[in-house]
Every structure is written in C-alpha cells, then in structure tokens.
Scaffold this active site. Structure first.
Site, PDB file in Angstrom:
ATOM      1  N   CYS A 124       0.853  -1.194   0.000  1.00 14.98           N
ATOM      2  CA  CYS A 124       0.000   0.000   0.000  1.00 14.98           C
ATOM      3  C   CYS A 124       0.889   1.244   0.000  1.00 14.98           C
ATOM      4  CB  CYS A 124      -0.891  -0.026   1.239  1.00 14.98           C
ATOM      5  SG  CYS A 124      -1.684   1.543   1.611  1.00 14.98           S
ATOM      6  N   GLU A 125       0.628   2.165  -0.920  1.00 18.65           N
ATOM      7  CA  GLU A 125       1.478   3.344  -1.014  1.00 18.65           C
ATOM      8  C   GLU A 125       1.240   4.342   0.112  1.00 18.65           C
ATOM      9  OE1 GLU A 125      -0.955   6.295  -4.041  1.00 18.65           O
ATOM     10  OE2 GLU A 125       0.526   4.948  -4.893  1.00 18.65           O
ATOM     11  N   HIS A 126       0.169   4.146   0.868  1.00 23.27           N
ATOM     12  CA  HIS A 126      -0.134   5.092   1.949  1.00 23.27           C
ATOM     13  C   HIS A 126       0.637   4.787   3.229  1.00 23.27           C
ATOM     14  CE1 HIS A 126      -4.205   5.445  -0.311  1.00 23.27           C
ATOM     15  NE2 HIS A 126      -3.333   6.317  -0.772  1.00 23.27           N
ATOM     16  N   HIS A 127       0.832   3.496   3.526  1.00 24.75           N
ATOM     17  CA  HIS A 127       1.497   3.133   4.780  1.00 24.75           C
ATOM     18  C   HIS A 127       2.677   2.182   4.588  1.00 24.75           C
ATOM     19  CE1 HIS A 127      -2.739   4.100   5.941  1.00 24.75           C
ATOM     20  NE2 HIS A 127      -2.113   4.795   6.870  1.00 24.75           N
ATOM     21  N   GLN A 165      -5.283  -0.519  -4.584  1.00 27.65           N
ATOM     22  CA  GLN A 165      -5.907  -1.642  -5.275  1.00 27.65           C
ATOM     23  C   GLN A 165      -6.711  -1.197  -6.496  1.00 27.65           C
ATOM     24  OE1 GLN A 165      -7.784  -4.548  -2.711  1.00 27.65           O
ATOM     25  NE2 GLN A 165      -9.215  -5.170  -4.321  1.00 27.65           N
ATOM     26  N   HIS A 193      -6.069  -5.978   3.330  1.00 29.28           N
ATOM     27  CA  HIS A 193      -5.123  -4.875   3.492  1.00 29.28           C
ATOM     28  C   HIS A 193      -4.646  -4.817   4.936  1.00 29.28           C
ATOM     29  CE1 HIS A 193      -5.829  -2.630  -0.409  1.00 29.28           C
ATOM     30  NE2 HIS A 193      -6.746  -3.582  -0.443  1.00 29.28           N
ATOM     31  N   CYS A 195      -3.125  -2.526   6.326  1.00 29.18           N
ATOM     32  CA  CYS A 195      -3.327  -1.220   6.947  1.00 29.18           C
ATOM     33  C   CYS A 195      -4.685  -1.148   7.651  1.00 29.18           C
ATOM     34  CB  CYS A 195      -3.209  -0.101   5.920  1.00 29.18           C
ATOM     35  SG  CYS A 195      -4.347  -0.227   4.536  1.00 29.18           S
TER      36      CYS A 195
END
Length: 233
Positions: A124-127, A165, A193, A195
């Site tokens: 995941c590019e956020h976390h 995703q 996920h 996250c």
C-alpha cells in the site's frame, strides 16, 4: 551489390539459415534474449548503486525509533530491508512488452479465456504495509491469444510497485487490452489490506473487492455476468 541480392543468393542464404537452425523466429528470439540480458544487467547495476542510500535510510529510521542499530539482531537489518524493498518494488523496472515478447499467438478462438485465483502481493502506497489476495483475469479474444502464464506475469509487474488496489486493477486490465486488442477484458481483485488489519480500524476479516471491465465486458451485461459467475464461486 548496392544492398541487393538476386533471388538465387537470397534463397541460398535462407536455406543456410534454415539448415543451421537460424530461422527468423530463432534469430529474433536470440536477439531478444541478448537485449533482456543487457537490461537485466543494467537494472542490477542500478539497484546495487542505490542500495547504500536505502540502507542508510533504514538505519536512520531504526535509530529514530529508539533502537540500537549496533546490537547483534539489527546489524544487517538495514541492508536486508533495503534489498527486500528493492525486490518488492521491482515492477518499476519492468514493462509488459518485455515479458510478453513472442507469447502472443494468432488463434481463431472467440470464447472467453479466464485465469483465476492468481496470487497477488503488493505494498500500500499510503502506509508501506502489504495487501494481498487473488486476481481474476478474463478476456474475449479478437483472433489473438496470449500464453496463460503471461497474465500472471502482468499481475506481478504492476503489483510489485507501491499501489492502491483500484489503480492496480485498472492497470492490469489496460495492459491486457493494449497488448491483445481483445473484444473485452475483465479484471477482479479481492484482497486483504494490512493497513486495516494491523493498524487503524483493525478489522481482521475485511476484504476489498475491485473490478475493471473494458469493451464487451463492460457494455454487454451477459458477458459481464458470464465472467463473474465463472470467477466468483
């Protein structure tokens, strides 16, 4: 000779190539192998040159977390983490046309082709934590089919990047569509996920489902229904 040859000479050259196993396909394949080997060496050299900076960054992160980076268990952790991150994002160095190469074939088949339950792992590019699950790909051929393993390779290329995703689903579908020019493409991803599991709302059993439909798979309800009925059970 002015760059030309008469029919007899051309036939002799062609016959020589044929007798010695040097068909046009073989020569093209050899040429592709040389190019791929060169690209692989270049990418490996680039990764090695960037490794020290990534290793130093991980060392800094561990220290800022309050860890002793000189203790035995962490001595090589920054290097291992740097190498792992390069592997997990190796898709940035790959493209669809390199892996498809000569694996697209002329075939008069007009029924849906489906490869389901392709294992997928991404970050995941956020976390920067993992999400993973299954990918289902279907397409309606338009006189061309692709080697089945190549669909899994396309998934690998785009999943080995920092992702969300929704974008991953669309990238896979678009890649298949551009490479094969089929009558329709359908992609569904179902994933968990971390996250949402390891942090945040911490919902252990949640799953995220995304889909992208192109061509007839989007326009024709029966085609869409056929794909979903064959993949979602």
């Amino acid at each position: 000779m002015n760059g030309h040859c008469n029919g007899k000479i051309c036939n002799t050259v062609a016959e020589y190539h044929s007798k010695n196993g040097f068909s046009d396909l073989a020569l093209q394949t050899k040429r592709s192998e040389v190019i791929c080997e060169h690209e692989s060496s270049r990418k490996k050299a680039e990764d090695e040159s960037r490794l020290p900076a990534i290793e130093a960054a991980y060392t800094s992160i561990l220290r800022e977390l309050g860890e002793d980076t000189d203790r035995q268990g962490l001595l090589r952790t920054p290097l291992r983490a740097a190498k792992a991150m390069q592997f997990l994002t190796k898709g940035y160095h790959e493209n669809v046309y390199d892996i498809l190469n000569d694996a697209i074939f002329d075939e008069d088949h007009d029924e849906m082709v489906i490869v389901k339950d392709i294992d997928m792992f991404s970050l995941c590019e956020h976390h920067l934590v993992p999400f993973f699950g299954k990918v289902h790909i279907g397409y309606l051929p338009n006189k061309k089919v692709v080697g089945l393993s190549k669909l899994a390779r396309i998934v690998e290329i785009f999943s080995r990047r920092l992702q969300v995703q929704e974008r991953l689903t669309k990238q896979i579908a678009t890649a298949v569509s551009e490479a094969l020019q089929p009558k329709g493409v359908a992609v569904v991803i179902e994933a968990a996920h971390m996250c949402m599991v390891m942090r945040g709302v911490q919902k252990m059993n949640s799953r995220t489902v995304t889909s992208t439909m192109l061509g007839l798979c989007r326009e024709d309800p029966k085609t869409r229904e056929e794909f979903l009925s064959l993949t979602m059970h």
